[in-house]
Scaffold this motif. Structure first.
Motif, mmCIF file in Angstrom:
data_model
loop_
_atom_site.group_PDB
_atom_site.id
_atom_site.type_symbol
_atom_site.label_atom_id
_atom_site.label_comp_id
_atom_site.label_asym_id
_atom_site.label_seq_id
_atom_site.Cartn_x
_atom_site.Cartn_y
_atom_site.Cartn_z
ATOM 1 N N HIS A 81 13.913 -12.850 -3.213
ATOM 2 C CA HIS A 81 13.680 -12.718 -4.653
ATOM 3 C C HIS A 81 14.996 -12.634 -5.408
ATOM 4 O O HIS A 81 16.022 -12.215 -4.854
ATOM 5 C CB HIS A 81 12.865 -11.453 -4.943
ATOM 6 C CG HIS A 81 11.520 -11.425 -4.289
ATOM 7 N ND1 HIS A 81 10.648 -12.484 -4.336
ATOM 8 C CD2 HIS A 81 10.889 -10.447 -3.562
ATOM 9 C CE1 HIS A 81 9.536 -12.173 -3.680
ATOM 10 N NE2 HIS A 81 9.665 -10.951 -3.195
ATOM 11 N N ARG A 106 16.480 -10.408 -8.128
ATOM 12 C CA ARG A 106 16.120 -9.090 -8.660
ATOM 13 C C ARG A 106 17.033 -8.702 -9.819
ATOM 14 O O ARG A 106 18.241 -8.918 -9.771
ATOM 15 C CB ARG A 106 16.188 -8.026 -7.558
ATOM 16 C CG ARG A 106 15.156 -8.248 -6.462
ATOM 17 C CD ARG A 106 15.273 -7.220 -5.356
ATOM 18 N NE ARG A 106 14.238 -7.427 -4.367
ATOM 19 C CZ ARG A 106 14.324 -8.298 -3.361
ATOM 20 N NH1 ARG A 106 15.417 -9.023 -3.216
ATOM 21 N NH2 ARG A 106 13.339 -8.428 -2.515
ATOM 22 N N ALA A 119 6.882 -12.576 -8.802
ATOM 23 C CA ALA A 119 7.007 -11.936 -7.491
ATOM 24 C C ALA A 119 6.628 -10.468 -7.533
ATOM 25 O O ALA A 119 6.940 -9.721 -6.615
ATOM 26 C CB ALA A 119 8.427 -12.094 -6.966
ATOM 27 N N GLY A 137 7.805 -4.919 -9.255
ATOM 28 C CA GLY A 137 8.995 -4.194 -8.818
ATOM 29 C C GLY A 137 8.748 -2.699 -8.733
ATOM 30 O O GLY A 137 7.680 -2.248 -8.310
ATOM 31 N N GLU A 185 6.083 -5.946 -4.370
ATOM 32 C CA GLU A 185 6.649 -7.292 -4.419
ATOM 33 C C GLU A 185 5.845 -8.244 -3.551
ATOM 34 O O GLU A 185 5.207 -7.830 -2.576
ATOM 35 C CB GLU A 185 8.086 -7.309 -3.884
ATOM 36 C CG GLU A 185 9.108 -6.606 -4.714
ATOM 37 C CD GLU A 185 10.497 -6.722 -4.100
ATOM 38 O OE1 GLU A 185 11.466 -6.560 -4.844
ATOM 39 O OE2 GLU A 185 10.593 -6.969 -2.871
ATOM 40 N N VAL A 198 11.891 -10.528 -9.767
ATOM 41 C CA VAL A 198 11.422 -9.148 -9.884
ATOM 42 C C VAL A 198 12.390 -8.406 -10.791
ATOM 43 O O VAL A 198 13.606 -8.543 -10.653
ATOM 44 C CB VAL A 198 11.363 -8.436 -8.508
ATOM 45 C CG1 VAL A 198 10.903 -6.994 -8.671
ATOM 46 C CG2 VAL A 198 10.439 -9.185 -7.559
ATOM 47 N N ASP A 201 13.144 -4.496 -12.010
ATOM 48 C CA ASP A 201 12.861 -3.066 -11.888
ATOM 49 C C ASP A 201 13.206 -2.361 -13.190
ATOM 50 O O ASP A 201 14.361 -2.406 -13.630
ATOM 51 C CB ASP A 201 13.697 -2.443 -10.760
ATOM 52 C CG ASP A 201 13.334 -2.987 -9.393
ATOM 53 O OD1 ASP A 201 12.173 -3.355 -9.197
ATOM 54 O OD2 ASP A 201 14.233 -3.031 -8.527
ATOM 55 N N ARG A 216 17.651 -2.445 -3.223
ATOM 56 C CA ARG A 216 17.111 -3.389 -4.203
ATOM 57 C C ARG A 216 18.021 -4.607 -4.378
ATOM 58 O O ARG A 216 17.560 -5.696 -4.652
ATOM 59 C CB ARG A 216 16.915 -2.703 -5.561
ATOM 60 C CG ARG A 216 15.978 -1.532 -5.526
ATOM 61 C CD ARG A 216 14.600 -1.932 -4.993
ATOM 62 N NE ARG A 216 13.921 -2.874 -5.860
ATOM 63 C CZ ARG A 216 13.197 -3.901 -5.422
ATOM 64 N NH1 ARG A 216 13.086 -4.132 -4.125
ATOM 65 N NH2 ARG A 216 12.595 -4.711 -6.278
#
Length: 618
Positions: A279, A281, A310, A313, A449, A459, A461, A488
């Motif tokens: 992913h 992120r 995706a 998160g 995820e 994703v 967060d 992450r």
């Protein structure tokens, strides 16, 4: 006789004259002596006056010193009272933010219509302690990765490393729990030992991968994490793929003209062309503007729409005053927050609060549930649950729809207070239920995820905290948070602070630039392979002569640190714009003159997404 008399008379006359002269001289001498005595008296009088004045001066100096001492004492008292007042104000602000968030979560009006904030799901009886693991279920571990963050001090200074190893390829069936009579989980895996001579702090990461017997086979985590390219000596290595994200062979390099989003664009390019197995992120650190996930959610939606959805998160577990796009939250019983005021800039306890900066501790019989509300994900999802076990009786039962419950508990082999992770796999229709079943375990959130191996995407967060400032994440334990950040491994970090700082009238705005630099330094000690974007504060009605100063400090720090800068304040319209947004129909600003409505946040999010992707070329 006659001739001698005149001579005698003459001599007598001379003697008289000499006597007169002597008397005159004596008188002059006496006069001079009197003058001298008078002058001496005057000198003594002046000396007495001088002494009197000196005594007066000393008395005045003593009085001045006494007054200064009194003033200093009063100033100290005033400072103490001011500190108390600030502490009370921080508490009041935190309570107000929580109350506002609760109100927003319960009922937010958009264009005159109520916004569905997500009703808590009904809690089945099976979610609570004594009925949480019924049915004679068996659980087994297909692969376990035990990781420990180890800090040590040597000749070159402090260093950190993240060590991992695969153990326990398969656990045998287990016996019923002695307390509940239900099937209990197999014994937890022991912590990997620290290096000789290095102190292992209670910030170890323990990652468990589990599946129900007969269910989907979980991924077995193997291999050692690699040192990220460009990372400073002693930095926490970036994790590998999926739970620990593996570096991608042949990944595109940033193009020279892509700054300040070179790494983000390169990752999105590989994702769009099908060359990426992980992913992309993003991580959003901020205040209440981000906590509601309207602004950050709009950026997430725009990126996912183009590059692949995706999952949501990171999400909190057990948080009543909370919303997140695409997620339904359920809370049963009562939960306490740690720290009590999550926005605090003061180091609290051990400073270990997980990725999101807040731990949730059960207060009696409690449980937390999360599920997805948007049917955008298909196939297998990874549910990564974060928790801490501090006492010998701490125990948590984690259940995912379609799987048997998993029980994790404290053991003498694991250090108390370690941040631990349990990974489960299930589909998008599943509900995650986390129930404390012993002691007082702490929950530090979950990550939802898609399986990156089969469906890589974007994703984001959201780590917004009501009332937060740049100083908030700086009060967290650096080593612990760095380990969570490394799990992450974001490509872009968004820093959204400044609105609360604008209300700190006594502080020099340049302080916030220094704090922003310190936060970025912490991030880059984990990995230098990350882009950064700083957002200016929004306008607010009660700080109109100060907001632009805070904006300037953030802008200058962004330039100095090689970050992108997005001028929220100017995009809104500058000074007084929040009042203008509040007068619109429908309004884009809330009545408090500080926050925006859902419409306002979505507007900013759409503009931000357009600007971030403006320079992107496939």
């Amino acid at each position: 006789m006659t001739s001698e008399f005149p001579e005698v008379t003459r001599k007598a006359g001379d003697a008289h004259v000499e006597a007169g002269d002597a008397r005159i001289e004596e008188g002059d001498a006496r006069a001079k002596a009197d003058d001298a005595r008078a002058k001496a008296d005057d000198a003594r009088a002046k000396a007495d006056d001088a002494r009197a004045k000196a005594d007066d001066a000393r008395a005045k100096a003593d009085d001045a010193r006494a007054k200064a001492d009194d003033a200093r004492a009063k100033a100290d008292d005033a400072r103490a009272k001011a500190d108390d007042a600030r502490a009370k104000a921080d508490d009041a602000r935190a309570k107000a933010d929580d109350a506002r968030a609760k109100a927003d979560a319960a009922h937010v009006k958009v264009d005159g219509n109520p916004l569905d904030a997500g009703e808590p799901p009904a809690f089945p009886r099976s979610a609570f302690p004594r009925s949480s693991v019924r049915g004679g279920a068996r659980w087994r571990s297909r692969g376990v990765l035990v990781c420990a963050l180890v800090l040590g001090c040597g000749g070159a200074g402090w260093g950190a490393s993240l060590g991992c190893g695969a153990v326990n390829a398969g656990a045998p069936p287990h016996t019923p729990d002695e307390v509940t009579g239900n099937e209990a989980a197999p014994p937890p895996i022991a912590e990997a030992p620290g290096r000789p001579g290095a102190a292992t702090l209670p910030v170890a990461l323990v990652s468990l991968t589990a599946s129900p017997q007969g269910g989907t086979t979980p991924r077995t985590e193997t291999g050692d994490p690699r040192e990220p390219s460009g990372a400073s000596k002693g930095a926490v290595p970036a994790p590998g793929d999926d739970g620990f994200y593996e570096a991608i062979d042949g990944a595109s390099a940033p193009r020279p003209g892509d700054a300040p989003y070179g790494r983000l664009y390169a990752a999105l390019r590989d994702l769009e062309k099908g060359r990426r197995r992980d992913h992309v992120r993003l991580m959003w650190l901020g205040d209440s503007h981000g906590a509601a996930d309207f602004w950050s959610g709009a950026l997430r939606s725009a990126l996912q729409k183009r590059f692949g959805y995706a999952g949501p998160g990171f999400v909190h577990l057990g948080y009543t005053a909370y919303r997140h796009d695409g997620v339904k939250h359920g809370v049963g019983g009562k939960w306490k927050l740690r720290p009590k005021g999550p926005a605090t800039s003061v180091v609290t306890g051990d400073g270990v609060f997980g990725l999101g900066g807040i731990l949730f501790v059960p207060d009696g019989a409690s449980m937390a549930q999360i599920s997805l509300t948007e049917p955008k994900l298909t196939g297998r999802l990874r549910w990564d649950v974060c928790y801490r076990l501090n006492g010998p009786n701490d125990q948590v039962t984690v259940a995912l729809t379609g799987s048997e419950p998993v029980v994790v508990k404290a053991t003498p082999d694991l250090p108390p207070g370690a941040v631990r992770h349990l990974e489960l796999f299930g589909d998008a229709s599943a509900t995650l239920t986390v129930t404390p079943t012993g002691g007082a375990p702490e929950l530090c959130g979950a990550v939802i995820e898609a399986d990156a191996a089969t469906r890589p995407g974007v994703v984001l967060d959201t780590l917004g905290i009501n009332g937060a400032r740049f100083g908030t994440p700086l009060a967290w334990n650096e080593a612990s948070w760095a380990a969570e950040f490394a799990r992450r491994s974001p490509t872009l970090v968004v820093l959204e602070y400044g609105t609360n700082e604008a209300g700190d009238f006594a502080a020099d705005p340049s302080r916030y630039g220094r704090q922003m630099t310190e936060l970025l330094t912490r991030i880059r000690r984990v990995t230098s392979e990350v882009d950064c974007l700083a957002l200016a504060p929004t306008d607010r009605h009660d700080t109109q002569d100060r907001t632009h100063l805070v904006r300037d400090a953030i802008r200058d720090a962004a330039k100095a640190n090689g970050c992108g800068f997005w001028d929220t304040y100017e995009i809104m319209g500058g000074k007084g714009s929040i009042s203008a947004w509040g007068r619109e129909t429908p309004a884009r600003a809330a009545k408090d003159g500080v926050h925006l409505t859902r419409r306002g946040y979505l507007d900013l999010g759409a503009r931000l997404a357009d600007d971030v992707l403006r320079g992107y070329r496939p």
